[in-house]
Design a protein around this motif. Structure first.
Motif, PDB file in Angstrom:
ATOM      1  N   CYS A  56       1.050  -1.236  -0.211  1.00 34.97           N
ATOM      2  CA  CYS A  56       0.133  -0.011  -0.076  1.00 34.97           C
ATOM      3  C   CYS A  56       0.728   1.399  -0.111  1.00 34.97           C
ATOM      4  O   CYS A  56       2.253   1.055   0.437  1.00 34.97           O
ATOM      5  CB  CYS A  56      -0.884   0.114   1.071  1.00 34.97           C
ATOM      6  SG  CYS A  56      -0.096   0.058   2.950  1.00 34.97           S
ATOM      7  N   ARG A  57       0.341   2.269  -0.455  1.00 32.00           N
ATOM      8  CA  ARG A  57       1.113   3.709  -0.474  1.00 32.00           C
ATOM      9  C   ARG A  57       0.825   4.626   0.553  1.00 32.00           C
ATOM     10  O   ARG A  57      -0.301   4.615   1.010  1.00 32.00           O
ATOM     11  CB  ARG A  57       0.588   4.238  -1.937  1.00 32.00           C
ATOM     12  CG  ARG A  57       1.451   5.480  -2.190  1.00 32.00           C
ATOM     13  CD  ARG A  57       0.919   6.194  -3.211  1.00 32.00           C
ATOM     14  NE  ARG A  57       1.832   7.360  -3.430  1.00 32.00           N
ATOM     15  CZ  ARG A  57       2.038   7.856  -4.820  1.00 32.00           C
ATOM     16  NH1 ARG A  57       1.594   7.343  -5.758  1.00 32.00           N
ATOM     17  NH2 ARG A  57       2.947   8.916  -4.786  1.00 32.00           N
ATOM     18  N   VAL A  58       1.885   4.948   1.278  1.00 33.27           N
ATOM     19  CA  VAL A  58       1.726   5.696   2.308  1.00 33.27           C
ATOM     20  C   VAL A  58       1.744   7.258   1.988  1.00 33.27           C
ATOM     21  O   VAL A  58       2.856   7.694   1.267  1.00 33.27           O
ATOM     22  CB  VAL A  58       2.967   5.382   3.254  1.00 33.27           C
ATOM     23  CG1 VAL A  58       2.922   6.462   4.597  1.00 33.27           C
ATOM     24  CG2 VAL A  58       2.862   3.964   3.925  1.00 33.27           C
ATOM     25  N   GLU A  59       0.827   8.166   2.137  1.00 33.81           N
ATOM     26  CA  GLU A  59       0.670   9.419   1.681  1.00 33.81           C
ATOM     27  C   GLU A  59       1.612  10.266   2.385  1.00 33.81           C
ATOM     28  O   GLU A  59       2.185  11.267   2.240  1.00 33.81           O
ATOM     29  CB  GLU A  59      -0.553   9.990   1.852  1.00 33.81           C
ATOM     30  CG  GLU A  59      -1.554   9.012   0.922  1.00 33.81           C
ATOM     31  CD  GLU A  59      -1.102   9.246  -0.753  1.00 33.81           C
ATOM     32  OE1 GLU A  59      -0.488  10.548  -1.039  1.00 33.81           O
ATOM     33  OE2 GLU A  59      -1.102   8.379  -1.657  1.00 33.81           O
ATOM     34  N   GLU A  60       1.513  10.224   3.868  1.00 35.08           N
ATOM     35  CA  GLU A  60       2.564  11.036   4.771  1.00 35.08           C
ATOM     36  C   GLU A  60       3.444  10.350   5.388  1.00 35.08           C
ATOM     37  O   GLU A  60       3.495   9.185   5.472  1.00 35.08           O
ATOM     38  CB  GLU A  60       1.725  11.807   5.789  1.00 35.08           C
ATOM     39  CG  GLU A  60       0.644  10.580   6.738  1.00 35.08           C
ATOM     40  CD  GLU A  60      -0.122  11.270   7.733  1.00 35.08           C
ATOM     41  OE1 GLU A  60       0.283  11.281   8.907  1.00 35.08           O
ATOM     42  OE2 GLU A  60      -1.053  11.876   7.191  1.00 35.08           O
ATOM     43  N   ALA A  61       4.558  10.896   5.483  1.00 32.57           N
ATOM     44  CA  ALA A  61       5.941  10.398   6.007  1.00 32.57           C
ATOM     45  C   ALA A  61       6.001   9.974   7.364  1.00 32.57           C
ATOM     46  O   ALA A  61       5.101  10.455   8.256  1.00 32.57           O
ATOM     47  CB  ALA A  61       6.960  11.459   5.818  1.00 32.57           C
ATOM     48  N   LEU A  62       6.338   8.775   7.630  1.00 32.46           N
ATOM     49  CA  LEU A  62       6.478   8.410   9.048  1.00 32.46           C
ATOM     50  C   LEU A  62       7.322   9.118   9.999  1.00 32.46           C
ATOM     51  O   LEU A  62       8.531   9.425   9.386  1.00 32.46           O
ATOM     52  CB  LEU A  62       6.674   6.951   8.923  1.00 32.46           C
ATOM     53  CG  LEU A  62       5.699   6.091   8.223  1.00 32.46           C
ATOM     54  CD1 LEU A  62       6.230   4.562   8.250  1.00 32.46           C
ATOM     55  CD2 LEU A  62       4.631   6.083   8.757  1.00 32.46           C
ATOM     56  N   ALA A  63       7.194   9.613  11.262  1.00 31.58           N
ATOM     57  CA  ALA A  63       8.009  10.205  12.021  1.00 31.58           C
ATOM     58  C   ALA A  63       9.024   9.164  12.574  1.00 31.58           C
ATOM     59  O   ALA A  63       8.663   8.148  13.344  1.00 31.58           O
ATOM     60  CB  ALA A  63       7.302  10.872  13.331  1.00 31.58           C
ATOM     61  N   VAL A  64      10.347   9.284  12.336  1.00 30.26           N
ATOM     62  CA  VAL A  64      11.407   8.485  12.897  1.00 30.26           C
ATOM     63  C   VAL A  64      12.133   9.151  13.875  1.00 30.26           C
ATOM     64  O   VAL A  64      12.731  10.312  13.755  1.00 30.26           O
ATOM     65  CB  VAL A  64      12.398   8.230  11.569  1.00 30.26           C
ATOM     66  CG1 VAL A  64      13.414   7.081  12.289  1.00 30.26           C
ATOM     67  CG2 VAL A  64      11.441   7.239  10.381  1.00 30.26           C
TER      68      VAL A  64
END
Length: 103
Positions: A56-64
């Motif tokens: 699946c495509r992630v629209e917003e960046a994950l907080a690392v």
């Protein structure tokens, strides 16, 4: 990340390209009773016409969150340099005493 487009006029070894991502310490488990650490998890990204069902495509960046930096002792390097200089001076004094006949 954008993968480079494949060109047909390249060398024969530049066939279907894929991107391999190595994630250390998240791979397979070692044989039971072994002292070896976990292996490497190799993720291969291939160009395809359609995505697989589990992708699946992630629209917003994950907080690392990066781990906090470990404090280092800056004074340790100064002491090592000072001790090395003292040893060099001591050896030079011993050599000079030996040459002069007093040591």
């Amino acid at each position: 990340v954008k993968l480079p487009m494949r060109s047909d006029d390249g060398p024969p070894s530049s066939g279907a390209r894929s991107l391999v991502i190595r994630v250390p310490a998240h791979g397979g488990l070692p044989p039971e009773g072994s002292d070896l650490p976990r292996g490497n998890l190799l993720l291969k990204v291939k160009i395809a016409d359609e995505a697989e069902a589990g992708v699946c495509r992630v629209e917003e960046a994950l907080a690392v969150v990066a781990p906090p930096p470990t404090p280092q002792k800056p004074g340790l390097a100064v002491w090592v340099k000072l001790l090395a200089a003292a040893v060099v001076v001591y050896v030079i004094v011993l050599i000079l005493l030996r040459i002069s006949g007093r040591g």
